[in-house]
Design a protein around this motif. Structure first.
Motif, PDB file in Angstrom:
ATOM      1  N   VAL B  42       0.857  -1.192   0.000  1.00 54.81           N
ATOM      2  CA  VAL B  42       0.000   0.000   0.000  1.00 54.81           C
ATOM      3  C   VAL B  42       0.895   1.244   0.000  1.00 54.81           C
ATOM      4  O   VAL B  42       1.681   1.438   0.931  1.00 54.81           O
ATOM      5  N   PRO B  43       0.790   2.099  -1.056  1.00 50.40           N
ATOM      6  CA  PRO B  43       1.587   3.336  -1.043  1.00 50.40           C
ATOM      7  C   PRO B  43       1.182   4.231   0.131  1.00 50.40           C
ATOM      8  O   PRO B  43       0.004   4.257   0.514  1.00 50.40           O
ATOM      9  N   LYS B  44       2.161   4.969   0.682  1.00 54.08           N
ATOM     10  CA  LYS B  44       1.903   5.798   1.874  1.00 54.08           C
ATOM     11  C   LYS B  44       0.749   6.775   1.678  1.00 54.08           C
ATOM     12  O   LYS B  44      -0.032   7.022   2.587  1.00 54.08           O
ATOM     13  N   GLU B  45       0.649   7.348   0.448  1.00 53.56           N
ATOM     14  CA  GLU B  45      -0.397   8.353   0.215  1.00 53.56           C
ATOM     15  C   GLU B  45      -1.799   7.739   0.241  1.00 53.56           C
ATOM     16  O   GLU B  45      -2.787   8.456   0.295  1.00 53.56           O
TER      17      GLU B  45
END
Lengths: 338, 67
Positions: B42-45
């Motif tokens: 999961v990308p941080k954003e």
């Protein structure tokens, strides 16, 4: 009898691999627990040259886990790089060991990599400021590096190959402030060795040009947890360290953490490059668990450890009272504030 | 709801519905965490709006600095 016979019997290395290992130069940043164990393993394995950089000296509290050092080293307060050099030469005189007593800042690391052209850099540091410098130098000179870190019984490791894998900045974006350190949360030797086992295995693979493990490995050796995550998708095209337009931010002076003596106050001020909120909830609860009194308001918190008073401001700045010595302040800062 | 977090089945209170809330629940700062749900990173954003569901296999790795 060939001292490397058992390593050569291991099929993926073999005689050819061993010849390759003998020609390689490894740069180890830090000669603490990770550095001492990495250096010993690679010197025994017969790499051609090991350069080991450290700014600190041997203390009694190091002996529980920093495997190269002896009581005599601590009694003499020898610089770690120098003590490591003597022991490593006694272990294997075939390996050229180059000890460097210095603070591994951007200037020092840039010069060491430009001049020494190591085949791999091994991270054995205790803070993210230096790791970000290693990360940028690795990209600038196209040298792989191996991240490794541990606290308590937990540790992790990850290999960065320039132009192939995401770099540390892709995974982290910025230097984390206020995370657990060994001086707050402690550290057990098995966690160190688990990290070093991963780092040295990957270093040997790099030495013989074998494919490395590209996953982020983490474990808790006390609680029996071990996991690997594929992070390759996190590589960012616009990363300032490894992307298309690079500025190598950690090598720029304005992005360094600044240490300055406050005249006449016996105080050193530490100012991280960017103003940002410092995460101190975890630190405060650790200190309170240890019975250390913490004074806190909306703007700062202060506490005394090792006879030095720390004042930590919410904008990221830190005062260490009771010293005018920048090197001492630097050591205390990274020991307690990460 | 129950999720398998780092290999262990863990009961999560009802108010934990997103990755951001999950990290907060475990007192992990989002800047130093890598999160994988059912083998997908999961990308941080996306932490704020990525939902977690009953039975998800979640891996959380957090960076530390010591050495």
């Amino acid at each position: 009898m060939n001292r490397y016979s058992r390593q050569q019997l291991f099929a993926p290395i073999g005689e050819k691999g061993q010849q390759c290992i003998r020609k390689k130069h490894v740069l180890i940043i830090g000669a603490g627990a990770l550095g001492a164990a990495n250096a010993e393993t690679l010197v025994r394995a017969g790499v051609g040259k090991v350069t080991i950089v450290d700014r600190d000296y041997v203390e009694w509290s190091n002996l529980q886990r920093q495997q190269l050092y002896t009581e005599d080293d601590a009694a003499k307060q020898l610089p770690k790089a120098i003590a490591a050099f003597a022991h490593l030469q006694a272990i294997n005189h075939d390996v050229v060991v180059e000890p460097i007593v210095a603070d591994a800042d951007a200037r020092v690391l840039d010069r060491l990599v430009a001049r020494g052209r190591p085949d791999v850099i091994i991270d054995s540091t205790d803070n993210f400021d230096v790791r970000m410098i290693i990360n940028d130098v690795s990209q600038k000179y196209d040298v792989p590096w191996i991240y490794g870190a541990c606290v308590g019984s937990y540790g992790l490791s990850y290999v960065i190959i320039p132009n192939e894998t995401p770099c540390l900045r892709c995974l982290l974006e910025e230097v984390p402030l206020g995370i657990a350190t060994c001086d707050i949360a402690g550290i057990i030797s098995p966690a160190v060795h688990m990290v070093v086992a991963h780092q040295t295995a990957e270093a040997l693979k790099i030495c013989i040009h074998a494919p490395v493990n590209r996953k982020l490995v983490s474990f808790d050796i006390w609680h029996g947890q071990y996991r690997m995550i594929d992070v390759q998708k996190l590589k960012k095209d616009d990363c300032p360290s490894c992307g298309k337009t690079r500025t190598y931010p950690a090598l720029q002076y304005e992005n360094e953490t600044k240490f300055a003596v406050l005249c006449g106050r016996e105080t050193v001020q530490i100012r991280p490059a960017q103003r940002r909120e410092r995460e101190w909830t975890a630190l405060i609860s650790f200190l309170q668990q240890k019975g250390i009194q913490v004074v806190q308001n909306d703007y700062l918190c202060s506490f005394t450890v090792d006879g030095r008073r720390f004042v930590v401001f919410s904008d990221g700045r830190v005062f260490i009272h009771g010293t005018n010595d920048i090197q001492e302040a630097k050591k205390l800062y990274y020991q307690y504030l990460g | 709801m129950y999720c398998i977090i780092n290999g262990e089945t863990i009961h999560l209170p009802a108010h934990v519905r997103t990755v951001a809330q999950l990290l907060h629940h475990f007192h992990i700062h989002k800047k130093i965490a890598i999160v994988e749900i059912n083998m997908h990173i999961v990308p941080k954003e996306d932490y704020e709006h990525t939902a977690i569901a009953d039975g998800d296999r979640i891996e959380i790795v957090h960076f530390v600095g010591g050495g």
